[in-house]
Enzyme design. Structure first.
Site, short mmCIF file in Angstrom:
data_model
loop_
_atom_site.label_atom_id
_atom_site.label_comp_id
_atom_site.label_asym_id
_atom_site.label_seq_id
_atom_site.Cartn_x
_atom_site.Cartn_y
_atom_site.Cartn_z
N PRO A 169 -30.33 -69.50 -70.06
CA PRO A 169 -30.93 -71.30 -69.30
C PRO A 169 -29.74 -72.11 -69.07
O PRO A 169 -29.84 -72.06 -70.35
CB PRO A 169 -32.26 -71.27 -69.32
CG PRO A 169 -33.27 -70.27 -69.71
CD PRO A 169 -31.93 -69.43 -70.07
N CYS A 170 -29.14 -72.61 -69.46
CA CYS A 170 -28.02 -73.16 -69.22
C CYS A 170 -27.61 -74.90 -69.54
O CYS A 170 -26.89 -75.29 -69.36
CB CYS A 170 -26.77 -72.72 -68.79
SG CYS A 170 -27.06 -72.22 -67.05
N GLN A 171 -29.48 -75.61 -69.00
CA GLN A 171 -29.36 -76.94 -68.35
C GLN A 171 -28.39 -77.58 -69.83
O GLN A 171 -28.13 -78.71 -68.55
CB GLN A 171 -30.59 -77.38 -68.29
CG GLN A 171 -31.16 -76.99 -67.25
CD GLN A 171 -32.07 -75.72 -67.51
OE1 GLN A 171 -31.59 -74.89 -69.14
NE2 GLN A 171 -33.96 -75.19 -67.23
N ASN B 77 -22.62 -67.56 -67.40
CA ASN B 77 -23.44 -68.96 -67.93
C ASN B 77 -22.63 -69.76 -67.40
O ASN B 77 -21.85 -69.78 -66.68
CB ASN B 77 -23.23 -69.21 -69.66
CG ASN B 77 -24.66 -69.80 -70.13
OD1 ASN B 77 -24.56 -71.46 -69.47
ND2 ASN B 77 -24.98 -69.62 -71.21
#
Length: 347
Positions: free
Chosen positions: A84-86, A124
């Site tokens: 996850p790349c928030q 990503n």
């Protein structure tokens, strides 16, 4: 006996990467994710791949050795880490909330060090390259130090790889076995009209339409005023500037800001790639997610199709928002298949 490529798919979500890798001939042994609501969708569509519900920051490194007979130093093993790349996302507004995602690539790195697989795949957001706090330089240094002589990475536009959306993503493939490269781009971009629309099996529906079948051609509801806005928005790429001078329809937040968030309430173009499919693609107030002709947002199935999920991919969730999250966070299966083929060398 011919050795068969096998993979572990960390941060697997609803299974987009797993599905594509399986299409390329790689046996995905397991998908690992912290979100339990991914499990049913993942396993239903990826038979033979086991969903492991786990937080990888707490998962013992030997887990896959003990439970799946994964061995160390296997030249045919692929470890996949699409964390996850928030934290690195350009559209994220709360860095505090997303801090947990900042170092997940380094947590994934521990499993690479332990198992020493032949190949590593990472996907990503582009921000992982440009963000000053990015862990990417540390990760690249680690790969080089531990014998991954062949490392290729770039920010690619998925529309050049059979995915009909302007989805820019960081893509990395590393090998300690042989010289490899990222997939070769197509000569032409994938465009919307080749994927959705009546001729592609999507009947015309209205805003608020509910499809309770597995096809899930469900559409979010709209207020009467928003429907009027779409009625005034030109088909095939029109935007909100068409009603900016209409006192009834113009939104206060857009007054005097004609060139800010211009895609909001906009229609997609038939002859161009669609907008990046986000977790909010079912809402016209969250981007250029209106259908090119019909007065509605794109449906759940249309969003999944623009992500290149096959039409028989079944999403098992409790709400439209949950389904959209699985779809929007996924690695497009078509691109995953192409990554897999780089490894398997299958034409």
């Amino acid at each position: 006996m011919v050795n068969k490529f096998k993979a572990l798919d960390f941060f697997c979500g609803g299974g987009g990467m797993t599905y594509g890798l399986k299409q390329s001939g790689i046996d995905v042994i397991a998908g690992i994710d912290l979100e339990l609501n991914c499990k049913e969708t993942y396993e239903l569509n990826n038979l033979g791949s086991t969903f492991v519900h786990a937080d990888i920051t707490k998962l013992p490194l030997a887990y896959f050795e003990k439970h799946f007979n994964i061995t160390k130093n296997d030249d045919y093993l692929v470890l996949v880490g699409c964390s996850p790349c928030q934290y690195y996302s350009l559209i994220n507004s709360s860095k505090e909330k997303s801090k947990k995602s900042k170092d997940l690539l380094l947590d994934f790195q521990k499993f690479i060090k332990y198992y020493n697989p032949g190949y590593v795949l990472v996907e990503n957001v582009p921000g992982i390259v440009t963000n000053k706090e990015s862990v990417l330089p540390k990760f690249l240094a680690f790969l080089e130090k531990f014998g991954y002589k062949y490392i290729k990475y770039d920010v690619v536009n998925m529309s050049d790889y059979g995915v009909p959306q302007t989805r820019r993503r960081f893509s990395l493939i590393a090998s300690r076995i042989d010289d490899i490269d990222l997939p070769i781009a197509d000569n032409k971009k994938a465009i919307l009209k080749d994927f959705i629309g009546v001729k592609n099996g999507f009947p015309k529906v209205k805003a608020g339409h509910k499809d309770y079948s597995d096809f899930n051609h469900s559409v979010a509801g709209l207020s009467e005023k928003s429907i009027k806005r779409l009625e005034k928005t030109p088909q095939d790429g029109g935007d909100r500037l068409a009603w900016k001078d209409d006192d009834e329809l113009q939104l206060e937040c857009f007054k005097g800001k004609d060139h800010h968030f211009k895609d909001t309430f906009g229609r997609m173009f038939w002859d161009k790639p669609g907008s990046t499919i986000t977790t909010k693609f079912f809402s016209i107030s969250n981007g250029r997610f209106a259908h090119p002709e019909e007065n509605r947002a794109i449906s759940i199935r249309e969003g999944a199709t623009l992500q290149t999920f096959p039409k028989n991919y079944i999403f098992k969730t409790n709400s439209m928002a949950e389904t959209a999250k699985l779809i929007g966070n996924a690695v497009p299966p078509e691109y995953a298949k192409r990554l897999g083929k780089v490894i398997t060398k299958r034409k």
